[in-house]
Design an enzyme around this catalytic site. Structure first.
Site, PDB file in Angstrom:
ATOM      1  N   ILE A  91      32.735  46.344  40.505  1.00 36.62           N
ATOM      2  CA  ILE A  91      33.002  45.457  41.625  1.00 36.62           C
ATOM      3  C   ILE A  91      33.139  44.042  41.061  1.00 36.62           C
ATOM      4  CG2 ILE A  91      31.915  46.841  43.424  1.00 36.62           C
ATOM      5  CD1 ILE A  91      29.394  45.271  43.163  1.00 36.62           C
ATOM      6  N   ASP A  92      33.815  43.178  41.801  1.00 39.91           N
ATOM      7  CA  ASP A  92      34.130  41.849  41.305  1.00 39.91           C
ATOM      8  C   ASP A  92      32.866  41.023  41.039  1.00 39.91           C
ATOM      9  OD1 ASP A  92      36.825  42.440  41.618  1.00 39.91           O
ATOM     10  OD2 ASP A  92      36.887  41.620  43.655  1.00 39.91           O
ATOM     11  N   LYS A  93      33.026  40.032  40.189  1.00 42.49           N
ATOM     12  CA  LYS A  93      31.905  39.162  39.807  1.00 42.49           C
ATOM     13  C   LYS A  93      31.163  38.623  41.023  1.00 42.49           C
ATOM     14  CE  LYS A  93      30.991  34.640  37.698  1.00 42.49           C
ATOM     15  NZ  LYS A  93      31.580  33.456  37.031  1.00 42.49           N
TER      16      LYS A  93
END
Length: 343
Positions: free
Chosen positions: A153-155
């Site tokens: 999942i994105d930062k």
């Protein structure tokens, strides 16, 4: 491992091997550019074709054209002018919020701001660095700097991730993701009120050639990879909506680009235009309220809330649910209070 320059044919002079693949014995005929897009994470069709045209993609040691069709057992090498970076993952003592663990896998509740795996401009301080510190050697799928990972999942997205601790568990989980049988449910705050309130977004996603940080919607399989997001509106706030999203596929920035592409960017999502007023009043008072909201949650309002899968060894259906992090819950309460007073 970099090839010895003295062993390279003329068209490989000054090039370094970045990827090496062997086509499966049962591989069906497929264009080499499309095949490599599936093999190399975040590879765009444009970049793959440019590498092929430059003679940087070799099949069985020979340059090919973009319309070449890959066959079973063929050897494919991708050579680029820049030497590969050291992909060794070094252990770092970073705290992890582990909500479940057994001998086969663990489920982590990732905090916003933590990068999942090492990559461009983020070679340390990642979830993978923490995993290597806490668990030592972990199995990996194709990429040497992603031990244990089958998804990401994105930062600046918070929430649940499953990590494989054994080769069998990792392969079994990866197959579930490939077959789209994994249950993934996200909560997002988006600008405006989606119409219809419940529905499905379908497009083909690939990197935006004008800005490599972003993804872009396309509408045919020649340009991108199929992406399907099912959504349901949970609450309306007249200028924003809390939505629930279920992923049928898991492409880079899928939820973010699907909503922004349909006029409802995620609240506070700077990359896709959600960090400015998109709906609501033009009064300065409202603008000040939104600015205060951005300070409460200076990241995209997206949380991986539910994760479900079949346990690789026991066959048990596992389901996990994580509470919204403090910034997200505080933001929602602030908006609920505002709308109740100004209704």
């Amino acid at each position: 491992m970099n090839p010895d320059p003295e062993e390279l044919p003329d068209n490989e002079e000054g090039l370094f091997e970045h990827f090496s693949f062997t086509a499966d014995p049962g591989q069906e005929l497929m264009r080499i550019d499309k095949w490599l897009m599936h093999k190399i994470a975040n590879a765009s069709r444009t970049k793959v074709q440019a590498a092929i045209e430059a003679g940087c993609v070799l099949v069985n040691g020979k340059s090919i054209k973009s319309n070449y069709k890959i066959k079973p057992n063929e050897q494919v090498r991708v050579l680029l002018p820049d030497a590969p970076r050291d992909t060794t993952v070094y252990p770092e003592n970073i705290p992890l919020n582990i909500i479940y663990e057994d001998d086969d896998l663990l489920v982590v509740n990732k905090v916003a701001g933590m990068v999942v795996h090492p990559g461009f401009n983020n070679y340390n301080g990642t979830l993978v660095n923490a995993l290597v510190y806490h668990f030592g050697e972990l199995p990996q799928q194709n990429a040497a700097h992603r031990p244990g990972l089958v998804h990401r999942i994105d930062k600046d997205t918070s929430g649940l991730l499953v990590i494989g601790k054994t080769e069998f568990a990792l392969s079994h989980l990866a197959k579930q993701f490939f077959d789209h049988t994994i249950h993934r449910r996200y909560w997002a705050l988006v600008w405006g009120e989606p119409n219809p309130a419940d529905g499905t977004f379908t497009s083909y996603l690939a990197r935006d050639p004008s800005d490599r940080r972003r993804s872009k919607n396309y509408y045919n399989e020649e340009e991108g990879k199929i992406a399907i997001t099912h959504y349901k509106t949970l609450e309306n706030f007249f200028f924003a909506s809390l939505v629930q999203c279920e992923l049928e596929t898991g492409r880079t920035h899928q939820i973010r680009i699907h909503f922004s592409g349909n006029g409802h960017p995620l609240f506070s999502d700077e990359l896709y235009g959600g960090n400015e007023v998109k709906k609501g009043s033009a009064l300065p008072k409202f603008k000040q309220f939104i600015d205060n909201c951005f300070q409460v949650m200076p990241r995209q309002a997206l949380h991986a809330k539910e994760l479900g899968f079949i346990h690789p060894r026991t066959g048990e259906k596992m389901m996990f649910n994580s509470e919204l992090p403090e910034d997200f819950s505080t933001l929602l309460n602030k908006i609920r209070n505002y709308t109740s007073v100004n209704a």
